[in-house]
Design an enzyme around this catalytic site. Structure first.
Site, mmCIF file in Angstrom:
data_model
loop_
_atom_site.group_PDB
_atom_site.id
_atom_site.type_symbol
_atom_site.label_atom_id
_atom_site.label_comp_id
_atom_site.label_asym_id
_atom_site.label_seq_id
_atom_site.Cartn_x
_atom_site.Cartn_y
_atom_site.Cartn_z
ATOM 1 N N ASP A 5 -2.927 49.870 13.009
ATOM 2 C CA ASP A 5 -2.562 50.153 11.621
ATOM 3 C C ASP A 5 -1.226 50.885 11.543
ATOM 4 O O ASP A 5 -0.372 50.573 10.716
ATOM 5 C CB ASP A 5 -3.646 51.012 10.959
ATOM 6 C CG ASP A 5 -5.012 50.343 11.002
ATOM 7 O OD1 ASP A 5 -5.044 49.102 10.937
ATOM 8 O OD2 ASP A 5 -6.017 51.051 11.111
ATOM 9 N N THR A 55 4.362 16.257 16.540
ATOM 10 C CA THR A 55 4.070 15.130 17.445
ATOM 11 C C THR A 55 3.147 14.123 16.785
ATOM 12 O O THR A 55 3.276 12.911 17.001
ATOM 13 C CB THR A 55 3.441 15.667 18.746
ATOM 14 O OG1 THR A 55 4.299 16.659 19.317
ATOM 15 C CG2 THR A 55 3.250 14.538 19.746
ATOM 16 N N HIS A 115 -13.868 54.232 8.830
ATOM 17 C CA HIS A 115 -12.511 53.701 9.004
ATOM 18 C C HIS A 115 -12.333 52.423 8.187
ATOM 19 O O HIS A 115 -11.385 52.292 7.400
ATOM 20 C CB HIS A 115 -12.253 53.433 10.492
ATOM 21 C CG HIS A 115 -10.872 52.956 10.795
ATOM 22 N ND1 HIS A 115 -9.928 53.750 11.413
ATOM 23 C CD2 HIS A 115 -10.258 51.772 10.567
ATOM 24 C CE1 HIS A 115 -8.802 53.062 11.543
ATOM 25 N NE2 HIS A 115 -8.982 51.846 11.056
ATOM 26 N N GLU A 116 -13.240 51.458 8.365
ATOM 27 C CA GLU A 116 -13.121 50.191 7.644
ATOM 28 C C GLU A 116 -13.364 50.389 6.147
ATOM 29 O O GLU A 116 -12.716 49.749 5.311
ATOM 30 C CB GLU A 116 -14.111 49.166 8.211
ATOM 31 C CG GLU A 116 -13.957 48.885 9.696
ATOM 32 C CD GLU A 116 -12.565 48.444 10.089
ATOM 33 O OE1 GLU A 116 -11.852 47.881 9.228
ATOM 34 O OE2 GLU A 116 -12.166 48.670 11.243
ATOM 35 N N HIS A 137 -10.098 51.509 4.499
ATOM 36 C CA HIS A 137 -9.189 50.381 4.203
ATOM 37 C C HIS A 137 -9.598 49.672 2.919
ATOM 38 O O HIS A 137 -8.762 49.396 2.037
ATOM 39 C CB HIS A 137 -9.221 49.376 5.364
ATOM 40 C CG HIS A 137 -8.482 49.815 6.584
ATOM 41 N ND1 HIS A 137 -7.176 50.218 6.571
ATOM 42 C CD2 HIS A 137 -8.892 49.898 7.879
ATOM 43 C CE1 HIS A 137 -6.797 50.535 7.798
ATOM 44 N NE2 HIS A 137 -7.820 50.356 8.608
ATOM 45 N N PRO A 145 4.375 25.843 15.942
ATOM 46 C CA PRO A 145 3.431 25.085 16.783
ATOM 47 C C PRO A 145 2.176 24.718 16.018
ATOM 48 O O PRO A 145 1.619 25.542 15.272
ATOM 49 C CB PRO A 145 3.122 26.063 17.925
ATOM 50 C CG PRO A 145 4.285 26.990 17.966
ATOM 51 C CD PRO A 145 4.749 27.137 16.555
ATOM 52 N N GLY A 146 1.733 23.476 16.177
ATOM 53 C CA GLY A 146 0.489 23.041 15.566
ATOM 54 C C GLY A 146 0.608 22.491 14.170
ATOM 55 O O GLY A 146 -0.397 22.166 13.541
#
Length: 637
Positions: free
Chosen positions: A490, A200, A415-416, A419, A195-196
């Site tokens: 996660d 069309t 937490h971040e 990562h 989609p997108g």
């Protein structure tokens, strides 16, 4: 005949009918002449009065010559005796009787209602094509020349699809150029893509480029509650096409009528299947449809009936993919033509920061940037507006007003930070783009990456992704000696990757290159309901053990990295608590300041990914990358 004259004639007939009814029922009131009471008495004495109607103080007189008179009478007690003496017929009516026109209205009101309903029904039939029961007529609309045309210049980022559809237009304009060697014009083209992506829009561009009639209709327009309507509309659609050949017919969302036959538990022959059968016959049946090219679009090619996809029906299947970095740059430039853009806008940087964006997403990005600039009372859209719009499109609006406990902010920061640190210390991971603890959407904090656009992913890269996914959970456990629910997304992401590595991609030395995954077929596509497992219980235990081994190894690797660099984790968390947002370059500078001479494992891959941009040197692209770029969300705390 012109509809205006039809309506005029109808109203003239109705008016004449009303006049006739008026004359028929009210003749006694049309020839009345006012006379004096003295003249009336003289007429009675001379015997010229035939009958009299008394209504209150009014007398309605009819003489022997059938002439009608009207007069007002005073209070005369001898009037009745005089009339009876001369043998005059006497009638009496109550004084409060309704007027004659009210009597006519009450008597003929039902008939007037029926006439009005009939006129309304006639108008509806004229608006629907002038024929009763026109349900079976096609609702295809012919492209108007008065509308603003879309051309191939307005379509960017999908050059291969444009080239194939450009050939279709050339076929229609110069058919002999191709048929002289025995070739035939393709009967159908199927546009497939997410989609997108611009399916069309491509069809609208064909309508603007082709100098032939262009009919467009939606797949859902064929299906109605009445039996046989869909098949009738398909027949009528191709009849219109043959009359206007050569022409193009565009059916949007063809999966509404083109799904697998025999679908459902009962396997019944429903209305949709009749429509599909008629479409198959019209596309490649006994009757020839030369010069009629059918173009269809769908984002669900997997559910289409195989008979619809064979050569002779849809000869060409054109994939409209998500644009790459060069395609995104071209699409952004197309949409920025309509918007006043500041000179500081770096289109290449925006294109690199929007991996996975479709054409519709990029259009929305430019539009959101324009709205933000207008909200800020700017004359032009600058880079800050577009960067904010990009972040908003990815993760939603910042929820700065949300009240967050200091304890939760601290947990989110670690937490971040977990990562981001694991990603920077492991090879094969994507470059860190931005770390923020500002809530966005449903996430309390986000670590964004700048994903490298590749066709394949390798085992070592996937193992690194697993460790990065567990970085946040591990950081919470090391620092606070407890875990929270913030790592739910996660854990789900890591589990999905591990299962695919073992079940689908054969990345297990214990099980070998075998696939143990079964695709989930939809029962309403005529597939079997039961799911068969083609391996034993012992193999199932081995699969579970291998998945557990992958996850445990990745978890331990993340824990080892964070324990060895706990001082950097504390410094990063403190900076996040102070500034709320840390860019990727700031993270790299922090690591180098605390680990002088450290070489990032992902540096070469990062430079290689950046070097894909056009019209920029590597140094310029590295500087552009340091700006706030968009990336994938790994953590939704």
């Amino acid at each position: 005949m012109n509809p205006f004259y039809k309506n005029l004639a109808l109203w003239i007939v109705i008016t004449l009918m009303m006049i006739m009814l008026y004359n028929l029922f009210n003749q006694q009131h049309m020839a009345e002449t006012n006379i004096s009471y003295t003249e009336f008495l003289n007429m009675v004495e001379s015997g010229r009065v035939a009958d009299v109607v008394i209504q209150g103080q009014e007398l309605f007189v009819t003489d022997t010559n059938k002439t009608h008179f009207k007069l007002y009478t005073p209070h005369d007690p001898d009037l009745i005796k005089t009339l009876r003496a001369k043998n005059v017929t006497i009638k009496a009516k109550p004084e409060s009787e309704s007027p004659w026109y009210m009597s006519v209205l009450v008597s003929w009101f039902p008939m007037i209602i029926l006439i009005g309903v009939w006129i309304f029904f006639m108008r509806q039939m004229q608006a629907g094509g002038g024929k009763a029961m026109s349900f079976g007529k096609s609702r295809a609309r012919l492209q108007s020349d008065q509308l603003k045309k879309v051309t191939f210049e307005d379509v960017a980022g999908i050059d291969e699809a444009k080239e194939e559809l450009g050939e279709i237009i050339e076929f229609l304009k110069e058919p002999k150029k191709f048929t002289r060697l025995g070739g035939r014009i393709p009967k159908g083209v199927l546009l497939m893509g997410s989609p997108g992506t611009g399916k069309t829009l491509l069809a609208r561009a064909i309508a603007g480029e082709a100098d032939v009639p262009f009919f467009h209709i939606s797949g859902s327009d064929f299906v109605e509650m009445f039996v046989g309507v869909g098949a009738s509309r398909v027949r009528d659609l191709f009849v219109q096409g043959k009359k206007n050949a050569p022409c193009i017919i565009f059916i949007d969302e063809i999966d509404a009528v083109g799904r697998h036959r025999g679908a459902g538990l009962g396997g019944g022959h429903d209305e949709r299947e009749q429509t599909l059968n008629q479409l198959l016959v019209e596309m490649d049946g006994f009757e020839s449809n030369e010069g009629v090219i059918l173009i269809s679009a769908t984002n669900r090619p997997d559910v289409l009936d195989p008979a619809l996809l064979r050569p002779g029906r849809f000869d060409r299947q054109v994939v409209v993919p998500l644009p790459d970095i060069i395609g995104r740059e071209k699409i952004l430039k197309v949409h920025m033509k309509k918007t006043p853009i500041s000179p500081d806008v770096n289109v290449v940087s925006l294109a690199k920061g929007t991996p996975g964006f479709s054409g519709a997403d990029l259009e929305n990005l430019v539009n959101e940037g324009a709205l933000l600039a207008a909200k800020r009372n700017k004359e032009k859209v600058d880079m800050v507006d577009l960067e904010d719009a990009k972040d908003k499109v990815y993760m939603g609006l910042e929820r700065k007003s949300k009240v967050i406990k200091e304890e939760d902010r601290k947990t989110t920061a670690y937490h971040e930070g977990g990562h981001a640190l694991v990603a920077r210390f492991l090879p094969g991971t994507d470059a860190v783009n931005k770390i923020t603890i500002i809530p966005r959407g449903r996430a309390a904090g986000v670590t964004w990456f700048l994903p490298e656009e590749r066709d394949f992913k390798y085992k070592d890269q996937l193992e690194s992704e697993l460790s990065v996914a567990f970085g946040g959970r591990v950081a919470e456990e090391i620092v606070f000696n407890r875990i929270s629910t913030g790592a739910a997304n996660d854990i789900k992401q890591a589990t999905d990757i591990a299962q695919k590595m073992i079940r689908s991609w054969g990345m297990s030395s214990e099980l070998g290159p075998m696939s143990y995954a079964k695709e989930e077929d939809h029962i309403f596509l005529g597939r079997e309901i039961a799911q068969h497992r083609d391996y034993s219980e012992e193999t199932a235990r081995k699969i579970d053990a291998e998945i557990d081994r992958l996850i445990s190894t990745a978890y331990d690797r993340a824990a080892k990295i964070l324990k060895e660099n706990l001082d950097i984790l504390h410094a990063l968390a403190d900076r996040l608590l102070e500034k709320e947002t840390v860019l990727g370059k700031e993270l790299d500078d922090l690591i180098l300041s605390m680990r002088p001479g450290f070489e990032f494992p992902t540096k070469e891959m990062k430079e290689e990914a950046i070097d894909q941009g056009p019209e920029k040197s590597v140094e310029e692209q590295i500087e552009a990358q340091a700006a706030p770029e968009n990336a994938q969300d790994v953590s939704s705390s």
